[in-house]
Design an enzyme around this catalytic site. Structure first.
Site, PDB file in Angstrom:
ATOM      1  N   GLU A  30       0.842  -1.190   0.000  1.00 32.33           N
ATOM      2  CA  GLU A  30       0.000   0.000   0.000  1.00 32.33           C
ATOM      3  C   GLU A  30       0.884   1.250   0.000  1.00 32.33           C
ATOM      4  O   GLU A  30       1.762   1.399   0.845  1.00 32.33           O
ATOM      5  CB  GLU A  30      -0.921   0.007   1.228  1.00 32.33           C
ATOM      6  CG  GLU A  30      -1.605   1.320   1.543  1.00 32.33           C
ATOM      7  CD  GLU A  30      -2.408   1.892   0.383  1.00 32.33           C
ATOM      8  OE1 GLU A  30      -2.325   3.118   0.172  1.00 32.33           O
ATOM      9  OE2 GLU A  30      -3.119   1.119  -0.306  1.00 32.33           O
ATOM     10  N   ARG A 104     -16.218   4.675   4.428  1.00 28.74           N
ATOM     11  CA  ARG A 104     -15.132   3.962   3.757  1.00 28.74           C
ATOM     12  C   ARG A 104     -13.986   3.656   4.728  1.00 28.74           C
ATOM     13  O   ARG A 104     -13.430   2.560   4.722  1.00 28.74           O
ATOM     14  CB  ARG A 104     -14.614   4.791   2.577  1.00 28.74           C
ATOM     15  CG  ARG A 104     -13.453   4.143   1.840  1.00 28.74           C
ATOM     16  CD  ARG A 104     -12.905   5.044   0.748  1.00 28.74           C
ATOM     17  NE  ARG A 104     -11.744   4.428   0.124  1.00 28.74           N
ATOM     18  CZ  ARG A 104     -11.782   3.562  -0.865  1.00 28.74           C
ATOM     19  NH1 ARG A 104     -12.945   3.190  -1.358  1.00 28.74           N
ATOM     20  NH2 ARG A 104     -10.674   3.042  -1.371  1.00 28.74           N
ATOM     21  N   TYR A 213     -27.728   9.373   2.994  1.00 28.54           N
ATOM     22  CA  TYR A 213     -27.945   8.232   3.875  1.00 28.54           C
ATOM     23  C   TYR A 213     -27.107   8.418   5.133  1.00 28.54           C
ATOM     24  O   TYR A 213     -26.285   9.338   5.226  1.00 28.54           O
ATOM     25  CB  TYR A 213     -27.668   6.895   3.193  1.00 28.54           C
ATOM     26  CG  TYR A 213     -26.349   6.731   2.476  1.00 28.54           C
ATOM     27  CD1 TYR A 213     -25.212   6.285   3.152  1.00 28.54           C
ATOM     28  CD2 TYR A 213     -26.245   6.966   1.102  1.00 28.54           C
ATOM     29  CE1 TYR A 213     -24.018   6.094   2.491  1.00 28.54           C
ATOM     30  CE2 TYR A 213     -25.045   6.777   0.430  1.00 28.54           C
ATOM     31  CZ  TYR A 213     -23.938   6.347   1.123  1.00 28.54           C
ATOM     32  OH  TYR A 213     -22.750   6.147   0.460  1.00 28.54           O
ATOM     33  N   ASP A 291     -11.654  -1.135  -9.315  1.00 30.91           N
ATOM     34  CA  ASP A 291     -11.562   0.053 -10.158  1.00 30.91           C
ATOM     35  C   ASP A 291     -10.411  -0.005 -11.146  1.00 30.91           C
ATOM     36  O   ASP A 291     -10.412   0.708 -12.146  1.00 30.91           O
ATOM     37  CB  ASP A 291     -11.395   1.301  -9.285  1.00 30.91           C
ATOM     38  CG  ASP A 291     -12.697   1.757  -8.658  1.00 30.91           C
ATOM     39  OD1 ASP A 291     -13.763   1.233  -9.054  1.00 30.91           O
ATOM     40  OD2 ASP A 291     -12.666   2.638  -7.773  1.00 30.91           O
TER      41      ASP A 291
END
Length: 401
Positions: A30, A104, A213, A291
């Site tokens: 990462e 997220r 939401y 993605d």
């Protein structure tokens, strides 16, 4: 096998869990120096929760999530409800899984915790993958520092600006959709008399729409606002927009929408780009997911869930290939994964494109022709509304097929 994963986001961490469950060693590379609270809210529909259940992550993921009561469509200015169909109980009864709203950052942290519980040293931060080399019997991930990390398989889960994809397919050619999107997260306590409903709510309007939401057990309000715009801008989740522009874009809209914009501590604004279907998702021992190979417009709320499904299917098909033999069978597993996933991901992409036009009706007659039947179905035939999502939410990649 030694599995290398470029990207420690939702798809990459889910892939790590799936490969760890199958008995492989995993290294997640990462580029960020730390897992920070970035992004905003997202939705995990039952098809994604089935994967998290199968990987033993659903309890941790659900802990700080919110369960919406219903799916709604309202008119943006008046707030008039076109339809509202139950979701909280119906999700389990009809699609055999929960429907969650989650920040997220909370999802990434939950997945990372599940990975490190099983393999404490699996996640390497500050490790930027810039490319790869196939060696015939394995693969080497190339890092920005010049380090070479050897493994048996490299999973490119490095997002919309994927370095793995760039080497595999060359520079991509995204097309500006003519839409820009606003995102914001606001504590519900700041919204006074105008909190968003406890639903997954779309607010439709002329050449624009919004989605609201709840997150974190209902304590946060999530806002996404999409506006048609002639001028393109950055395709970045972290680009900050001006509050005055957001207020102008939603001038005269329902107070629920306007209050969120007023109180948002930060308003992110990014341009939405579309991409053609990619010719391939794998090159030797390198493979793409999420993605990196099928970026989604946000009009189906399926970007994260498609990456979660990808991760499970990838590990499953590699496992099937390994069970048959060694060597080239790994690549056969990657090709089987692509053959299974590409038609489904492409269908979701296409429906997302169609929804952009559905939510932005300008002509009153078109509005009546579109929303009138929806009102009737929502009021008298909610099962018809639910039925439109059976192909999506009812799908289960963890099954024997």
């Amino acid at each position: 096998m030694q599995i290398l994963i470029a990207g420690g986001g939702i798809g990459g961490l889910t892939a790590a869990l799936a490969f760890l469950k199958a008995g492989h060693s995993v290294t997640v590379l990462e580029k960020a120096p730390e897992i920070a609270e970035v992004g905003a809210g997202l939705q995990i529909s039952p098809n994604g929760m089935k994967v998290l259940d199968a990987l033993g992550a659903s309890a941790r993921v659900s802990r700080d999530a919110f369960r919406p009561r219903a799916q709604e469509l309202r008119l943006g200015r008046s707030g008039a409800r076109i339809f509202s169909v139950p979701l909280r109980e119906a999700s389990q009864a009809r699609w055999r899984g929960e429907y969650l709203h989650i920040h997220r950052a909370d999802l990434v942290e939950a997945l990372k915790a599940c990975v490190t519980d099983r393999a404490p040293d699996a996640v390497r931060l500050g490790a930027t993958v810039t490319g790869y080399e196939n060696t015939g019997t394995g693969i080497v991930a190339l890092l920005s520092t010049g380090e070479r990390v050897a493994g048996d398989l490299l999973v490119g889960a490095d997002g919309i600006h994927s370095s793995v994809r760039a080497q595999m397919l060359g520079p991509d050619k995204p097309r500006f959709t003519g839409n820009v999107a606003w995102r914001a997260v606001v504590p519900v306590s700041k919204l006074g008399d105008y909190p968003p409903p406890e639903t997954a709510c779309v607010w439709a309007g002329k050449r624009r729409h919004a989605v609201t939401y709840r997150l974190r057990r209902g304590s946060l309000a999530n806002f996404v606002g999409v506006v048609e715009c002639a001028e393109s801008g950055d395709e970045s989740w972290t680009s900050v927009g001006a509050r005055e522009q957001a207020l102008k874009d939603f001038k005269g809209w329902n107070p629920v929408v306007q209050r969120i914009i007023d109180e948002a501590p930060l308003l992110l604004r990014w341009s939405l780009y579309d991409r053609p279907e990619m010719p391939k998702w794998q090159d030797g021992r390198a493979v793409l997911l999420g993605d990196a190979c099928h970026p989604m417009l946000p009009f189906m709320a399926q970007g994260a869930v498609m990456a979660i499904e990808d991760a499970y299917v990838l590990a499953k098909e590699v496992g099937r290939a390994l069970a048959k033999g060694e060597g080239a069978d790994v690549e056969a597993g990657l090709k089987a994964y692509e053959a299974i996933r590409k038609p489904r991901a492409t269908r979701v992409q296409n429906v997302a494109r169609e929804n952009a036009a559905l939510f932005h009706r300008s002509n009153p007659l078109y509005q009546l022709g579109t929303y009138g039947p929806m009102w009737v179905a929502g009021k008298y035939l909610p099962s018809v509304v639910h039925g439109r999502h059976d192909w999506l939410y009812g799908h289960d990649v963890t099954g024997p097929g």
